[in-house]
Design an enzyme around this catalytic site. Sequence first.
Site, mmCIF file in Angstrom:
data_model
loop_
_atom_site.group_PDB
_atom_site.id
_atom_site.type_symbol
_atom_site.label_atom_id
_atom_site.label_comp_id
_atom_site.label_asym_id
_atom_site.label_seq_id
_atom_site.Cartn_x
_atom_site.Cartn_y
_atom_site.Cartn_z
ATOM 1 N N CYS A 189 21.766 67.619 90.696
ATOM 2 C CA CYS A 189 20.843 67.382 91.809
ATOM 3 C C CYS A 189 21.504 67.140 93.165
ATOM 4 O O CYS A 189 21.295 67.921 94.091
ATOM 5 C CB CYS A 189 19.929 66.217 91.467
ATOM 6 S SG CYS A 189 18.798 66.624 90.136
HETATM 7 P P1 NAD Z 1 17.148 72.814 83.386
HETATM 8 O O1 NAD Z 1 17.987 73.963 83.794
HETATM 9 O O2 NAD Z 1 17.705 71.753 82.493
HETATM 10 O O3 NAD Z 1 15.813 73.362 82.696
HETATM 11 C C1 NAD Z 1 15.078 74.460 83.144
HETATM 12 C C2 NAD Z 1 14.397 75.123 81.951
HETATM 13 O O4 NAD Z 1 13.590 76.195 82.418
HETATM 14 C C3 NAD Z 1 15.369 75.727 80.928
HETATM 15 O O5 NAD Z 1 15.056 75.221 79.645
HETATM 16 C C4 NAD Z 1 15.097 77.240 81.020
HETATM 17 O O6 NAD Z 1 15.272 77.906 79.789
HETATM 18 C C5 NAD Z 1 13.657 77.257 81.460
HETATM 19 N N1 NAD Z 1 13.216 78.510 82.091
HETATM 20 C C6 NAD Z 1 13.933 79.381 82.841
HETATM 21 N N2 NAD Z 1 13.158 80.395 83.237
HETATM 22 C C7 NAD Z 1 11.912 80.159 82.744
HETATM 23 C C8 NAD Z 1 10.670 80.841 82.855
HETATM 24 N N3 NAD Z 1 10.527 81.969 83.552
HETATM 25 N N4 NAD Z 1 9.599 80.317 82.210
HETATM 26 C C9 NAD Z 1 9.705 79.149 81.485
HETATM 27 N N5 NAD Z 1 10.871 78.478 81.375
HETATM 28 C C10 NAD Z 1 11.949 78.972 81.996
HETATM 29 O O7 NAD Z 1 16.617 72.157 84.743
HETATM 30 P P2 NAD Z 1 16.321 70.601 85.041
HETATM 31 O O8 NAD Z 1 17.580 69.844 85.200
HETATM 32 O O9 NAD Z 1 15.269 70.117 84.125
HETATM 33 O O10 NAD Z 1 15.699 70.743 86.518
HETATM 34 C C11 NAD Z 1 14.450 71.350 86.740
HETATM 35 C C12 NAD Z 1 14.032 71.074 88.173
HETATM 36 O O11 NAD Z 1 13.829 69.669 88.358
HETATM 37 C C13 NAD Z 1 15.064 71.490 89.216
HETATM 38 O O12 NAD Z 1 14.415 71.926 90.372
HETATM 39 C C14 NAD Z 1 15.796 70.203 89.493
HETATM 40 O O13 NAD Z 1 16.388 70.185 90.778
HETATM 41 C C15 NAD Z 1 14.683 69.181 89.400
HETATM 42 N N6 NAD Z 1 15.107 67.829 89.051
HETATM 43 C C16 NAD Z 1 16.078 67.636 88.125
HETATM 44 C C17 NAD Z 1 16.459 66.329 87.791
HETATM 45 C C18 NAD Z 1 17.563 66.073 86.785
HETATM 46 O O14 NAD Z 1 18.014 64.943 86.701
HETATM 47 N N7 NAD Z 1 17.996 67.065 86.011
HETATM 48 C C19 NAD Z 1 15.831 65.237 88.398
HETATM 49 C C20 NAD Z 1 14.812 65.474 89.306
HETATM 50 C C21 NAD Z 1 14.455 66.773 89.629
#
Ligand code: NAD
Length: 427
Positions: free
Chosen positions: A264
């Site tokens: 992040c």
């Molecule tokens: P991640 O990469 O762990 O997970 C994303 C998921 O989306 C994956 O499982 C992937 O397979 C899936 N995906 C990809 N394309 C897809 C599609 N077309 N349809 C359905 N699923 C699909 O990401 P994350 O860390 O969970 O982050 C997600 C969002 O939340 C980002 O924008 C991130 O900046 C934000 N965020 C993350 C955190 C954190 O601590 N990780 C905290 C707050 C906000």
Amino acid sequence: MKISVIGTGYVGTVSGACFAELGHNVICVDVDKTKIDQINAGIPPIYEEGLSELLKKHSAHRISATSDYDFAVMNSDVSFICVGTPSDHEGNIDLGIVRAASASLGDALKKKKGYHVIVVKSTVVPETTEKVVLPIIEKHSGKRAGEFGIAMNPEFLREGKAVHDFMHPDKIVVGSLDKRSGDIVASLYSGLPCEITRTNPRTAEMIKYVNNSFLATKISFSNEVGNICKELGIDTYEVMKAVGKDFRIGTHFLNSGAGFGGSCFPKDVKALIGKAQEIGYEPQLLKSVIAVNEKQPSRMVKLLKDRLGSIKGKKITVLGLAFKNDTDDIRESRSIQVIKELLDNGSKVLAYDPMANENMKKLFGNVEYHDSAVDALSGADACLLMTEWEEFRQLDKEFQVMKKRLVIDGRHMLTPGKDIEYVGLCW
Ligand code: NAD
């Protein structure tokens, strides 16, 4: 209420499990079949404290997973977009996955008769919900905003404490184009004792970036102060402890060290820089936040070279590979830069992390991984401590197995005995 969660990574899986705990029925959607199978079997696709228990508790009745968008939209009232928003090669936000998920949601929405709210939970730069997500959904569904709802609801959870943070939030932000969608999203959180900030989507998007950028700024500020203190022989921790007593500053995020990583802070600060430049503003402070952060790992290696001279052929132990403690996530971990520099200098790298060895193996096959700190330290010429795992705080006699007892601490964790040459990064 019935919820679908699109993307079952850290945010999607944790949100899905916690919404189920709040009494909602949740359908998780992902393109990754392995993750779908894991969730349906009650196994979390990622490690998070408390997540396994929640999935086990709810997977049989309140949570299921599928790759079928039509099924998910048809059988839910609200869909949360939780897919990744990585940086592109220039550091700007890459909205490719958000676009793909929006198109799939729009296609599914076309076949649905009733009202449905689409909520962006992914971290996206201001204007994305209104100018990117909404037009794609309108185009693919053949419907206009109002016939369906649209909202932005940023996520503030910390990895490692994600379940706790979701269930005990200090803020919930709901940005919506119209009152009806906002009311529905806000009602999903009614089980949590937290005031809900209601606003428009672009303000909600900005709140998330400002939150992360401010925290990252505090860290880089503390690291810069720490680097100056180090040269002057001043203990920066003593300085910041006193400074933090000012109620306008606060005590958190003033710890100097090897810098911030994770999925992040680096990406979000860079995305805000990119957005600012796109609209013609040069964000000098934010650019410095990144610049200071990128130099901290190299300072670890410099301290090592100052002590050992050439590090070619030297055995160097890296303790801690995850970007922070209590997670197996290595994205943007400061250890990556350190290991790369050590290998580039011809060192032999030994490593240990309580959880992240397997993930780091995918990045560096030429590192010797160990199952304990003491094994990784055996015969080493120096040790670099990179992650604040609690078990490292107690390390002392374990350093006796090193060939040369030089320890460089990047996290202000250790108080080793007198026969150790202990070097703090900024203190
Ligand atoms: P991640 O990469 O762990 O997970 C994303 C998921 O989306 C994956 O499982 C992937 O397979 C899936 N995906 C990809 N394309 C897809 C599609 N077309 N349809 C359905 N699923 C699909 O990401 P994350 O860390 O969970 O982050 C997600 C969002 O939340 C980002 O924008 C991130 O900046 C934000 N965020 C993350 C955190 C954190 O601590 N990780 C905290 C707050 C906000």
